[in-house]
Design a protein around this motif. Structure first.
Motif, PDB file in Angstrom:
ATOM      1  N   ALA A 235      -8.116  26.269  50.695  1.00 38.59           N
ATOM      2  CA  ALA A 235      -9.580  26.316  50.753  1.00 38.59           C
ATOM      3  C   ALA A 235     -10.192  25.799  49.455  1.00 38.59           C
ATOM      4  O   ALA A 235     -11.179  25.039  49.467  1.00 38.59           O
ATOM      5  CB  ALA A 235     -10.035  27.747  51.024  1.00 38.59           C
ATOM      6  N   ARG A 236      -9.622  26.169  48.331  1.00 37.18           N
ATOM      7  CA  ARG A 236     -10.163  25.707  47.041  1.00 37.18           C
ATOM      8  C   ARG A 236      -9.988  24.202  46.880  1.00 37.18           C
ATOM      9  O   ARG A 236     -10.891  23.524  46.364  1.00 37.18           O
ATOM     10  CB  ARG A 236      -9.469  26.449  45.896  1.00 37.18           C
ATOM     11  CG  ARG A 236      -9.921  25.982  44.520  1.00 37.18           C
ATOM     12  CD  ARG A 236      -9.287  26.798  43.424  1.00 37.18           C
ATOM     13  NE  ARG A 236      -9.539  26.212  42.117  1.00 37.18           N
ATOM     14  CZ  ARG A 236      -9.093  26.712  40.971  1.00 37.18           C
ATOM     15  NH1 ARG A 236      -8.399  27.844  40.975  1.00 37.18           N
ATOM     16  NH2 ARG A 236      -9.349  26.111  39.815  1.00 37.18           N
ATOM     17  N   LEU A 237      -8.854  23.674  47.330  1.00 31.97           N
ATOM     18  CA  LEU A 237      -8.628  22.241  47.229  1.00 31.97           C
ATOM     19  C   LEU A 237      -9.681  21.469  48.019  1.00 31.97           C
ATOM     20  O   LEU A 237     -10.246  20.477  47.538  1.00 31.97           O
ATOM     21  CB  LEU A 237      -7.226  21.893  47.731  1.00 31.97           C
ATOM     22  CG  LEU A 237      -6.862  20.404  47.757  1.00 31.97           C
ATOM     23  CD1 LEU A 237      -6.901  19.818  46.359  1.00 31.97           C
ATOM     24  CD2 LEU A 237      -5.496  20.186  48.386  1.00 31.97           C
ATOM     25  N   LEU A 238      -9.972  21.921  49.238  1.00 30.87           N
ATOM     26  CA  LEU A 238     -10.987  21.248  50.050  1.00 30.87           C
ATOM     27  C   LEU A 238     -12.357  21.330  49.383  1.00 30.87           C
ATOM     28  O   LEU A 238     -13.139  20.375  49.428  1.00 30.87           O
ATOM     29  CB  LEU A 238     -11.040  21.877  51.444  1.00 30.87           C
ATOM     30  CG  LEU A 238      -9.842  21.600  52.352  1.00 30.87           C
ATOM     31  CD1 LEU A 238      -9.914  22.452  53.606  1.00 30.87           C
ATOM     32  CD2 LEU A 238      -9.786  20.125  52.726  1.00 30.87           C
ATOM     33  N   ALA A 239     -12.659  22.481  48.772  1.00 29.67           N
ATOM     34  CA  ALA A 239     -13.940  22.626  48.084  1.00 29.67           C
ATOM     35  C   ALA A 239     -14.016  21.715  46.866  1.00 29.67           C
ATOM     36  O   ALA A 239     -15.058  21.099  46.602  1.00 29.67           O
ATOM     37  CB  ALA A 239     -14.149  24.080  47.688  1.00 29.67           C
ATOM     38  N   GLU A 240     -12.926  21.606  46.106  1.00 28.62           N
ATOM     39  CA  GLU A 240     -12.923  20.735  44.926  1.00 28.62           C
ATOM     40  C   GLU A 240     -13.049  19.266  45.314  1.00 28.62           C
ATOM     41  O   GLU A 240     -13.672  18.480  44.601  1.00 28.62           O
ATOM     42  CB  GLU A 240     -11.643  20.955  44.124  1.00 28.62           C
ATOM     43  CG  GLU A 240     -11.698  22.141  43.198  1.00 28.62           C
ATOM     44  CD  GLU A 240     -10.593  22.100  42.159  1.00 28.62           C
ATOM     45  OE1 GLU A 240      -9.799  21.135  42.177  1.00 28.62           O
ATOM     46  OE2 GLU A 240     -10.518  23.033  41.337  1.00 28.62           O
ATOM     47  N   LEU A 241     -12.461  18.890  46.444  1.00 33.21           N
ATOM     48  CA  LEU A 241     -12.552  17.507  46.902  1.00 33.21           C
ATOM     49  C   LEU A 241     -13.927  17.178  47.473  1.00 33.21           C
ATOM     50  O   LEU A 241     -14.208  16.013  47.775  1.00 33.21           O
ATOM     51  CB  LEU A 241     -11.481  17.230  47.962  1.00 33.21           C
ATOM     52  CG  LEU A 241     -10.023  17.306  47.497  1.00 33.21           C
ATOM     53  CD1 LEU A 241      -9.081  17.107  48.667  1.00 33.21           C
ATOM     54  CD2 LEU A 241      -9.746  16.267  46.412  1.00 33.21           C
ATOM     55  N   GLY A 242     -14.767  18.185  47.640  1.00 34.69           N
ATOM     56  CA  GLY A 242     -16.088  17.965  48.215  1.00 34.69           C
ATOM     57  C   GLY A 242     -16.076  17.791  49.715  1.00 34.69           C
ATOM     58  O   GLY A 242     -17.074  17.353  50.292  1.00 34.69           O
ATOM     59  N   ALA A 243     -14.966  18.148  50.356  1.00 34.66           N
ATOM     60  CA  ALA A 243     -14.859  17.991  51.810  1.00 34.66           C
ATOM     61  C   ALA A 243     -15.296  19.230  52.560  1.00 34.66           C
ATOM     62  O   ALA A 243     -15.493  19.180  53.768  1.00 34.66           O
ATOM     63  CB  ALA A 243     -13.422  17.644  52.196  1.00 34.66           C
TER      64      ALA A 243
END
Length: 284
Positions: A57-65
């Motif tokens: 979830a954090r990775l998707l948030a950091e990628l702006g997706a």
């Protein structure tokens, strides 16, 4: 923008389209956690929602997706909103009744076609039973079964259960950079180490899933887990946290017994992720 609903640390995706995009575009696996509507008492095959690891979830948030959101507590409806809500309920009930009548018509037509196909067999069976009872054979075909009315029980009606809506309710955005009841991971040393390891391995093209069933933090796959077995069991070691020798030996032996390599993951003082692989030399 993908919406990830968080509740006390659990990151859930309710939209099937979003779940598919997460897997196909971002190579993130997650875990299906919902029961199937037609078979709610089994757990062999599960459905939506898709539960993501905190690192996913954090990775998707950091990628702006994606954006992390949480539901706002239900408030009392204003005067104008009450009538709107009542009209929506009435429209929903009317739609259910129309669906029931349509299913009733289709079920009756299917039953009539099946009985017409089996009419000769039914007549022959009745004639044999009359003959066995010593009754006079009736030359007229008994069509009472074909003419009997059919009523579809409401309990047998198929109902569509929506799992995603354009407007799922009132939500507010969650700041994943600061800890909160909905997202308690921010700033936690163990989570920070796990996330850096997760992002490094994901950036190298690997697929990752939770590794608790093999005593690690992640399972690392060379390709889609539907086609490949995991090659590594990643065990994250936060800086300054001791790793007892007995725990290390147990993890290495478990990895060997399931034909996987134990991967010790940690961070250096400059933030770089370091990897150390362990295998029993007797199996080389």
């Amino acid at each position: 923008m993908i919406q990830i609903h968080v509740l006390q640390g659990a990151a859930l995706v309710w939209s099937a389209e979003d779940a598919r995009e997460i897997r196909e575009r971002f190579r993130l696996v997650g875990t299906l956690a919902g029961a199937l509507a037609r078979k709610p008492r089994q757990n062999t095959r599960l459905g939506l929602p898709l539960q993501l690891l905190p690192e996913e979830a954090r990775l998707l948030a950091e990628l702006g997706a994606a954006v992390l959101v949480t539901s706002i507590e239900t408030q009392l409806l204003a005067e104008g909103e009450e009538s709107t809500q009542a009209s929506k309920v009435e429209a929903y009930q009317q739609e259910l009744e129309e669906n029931y009548q349509e299913q009733q018509r289709l079920a009756a037509a299917e039953r009539g076609a099946l009985l017409a196909q089996l009419a000769d067999h039914i007549a022959e069976g009745r004639a044999r039973r009359r003959e066995q009872r010593g009754e006079t054979a009736d030359a007229v075909k008994d069509s009472g079964l074909l003419d009997s009315p059919f009523v579809l029980p409401h309990g047998s009606m198929m109902v569509q259960l929506p799992t995603a809506q354009c407007h799922p309710g009132r939500v507010k955005q969650v700041d994943w950079t600061s800890p909160s009841p909905a997202w308690p991971y921010a700033g936690h040393p163990a989570h920070e180490t796990r996330y850096q390891v997760f992002r490094e391995l994901w950036g190298r093209g690997y697929y990752l899933s939770g590794g608790s069933k093999f005593g690690g933090d992640f399972l690392v796959y060379p390709g889609d887990p539907l086609r490949f077995h995991a090659h590594y069991i990643a065990l994250c070691c936060p800086p300054g946290t001791p790793l007892p020798l007995c725990a290390l030996v147990a993890a290495a032996r478990l990895g060997t017994s399931v034909k996987k390599t134990l991967l010790l993951c940690s961070q250096s003082t400059d933030g770089a992720v370091l990897f150390t692989s362990l295998q029993w030399s007797g199996l080389q």
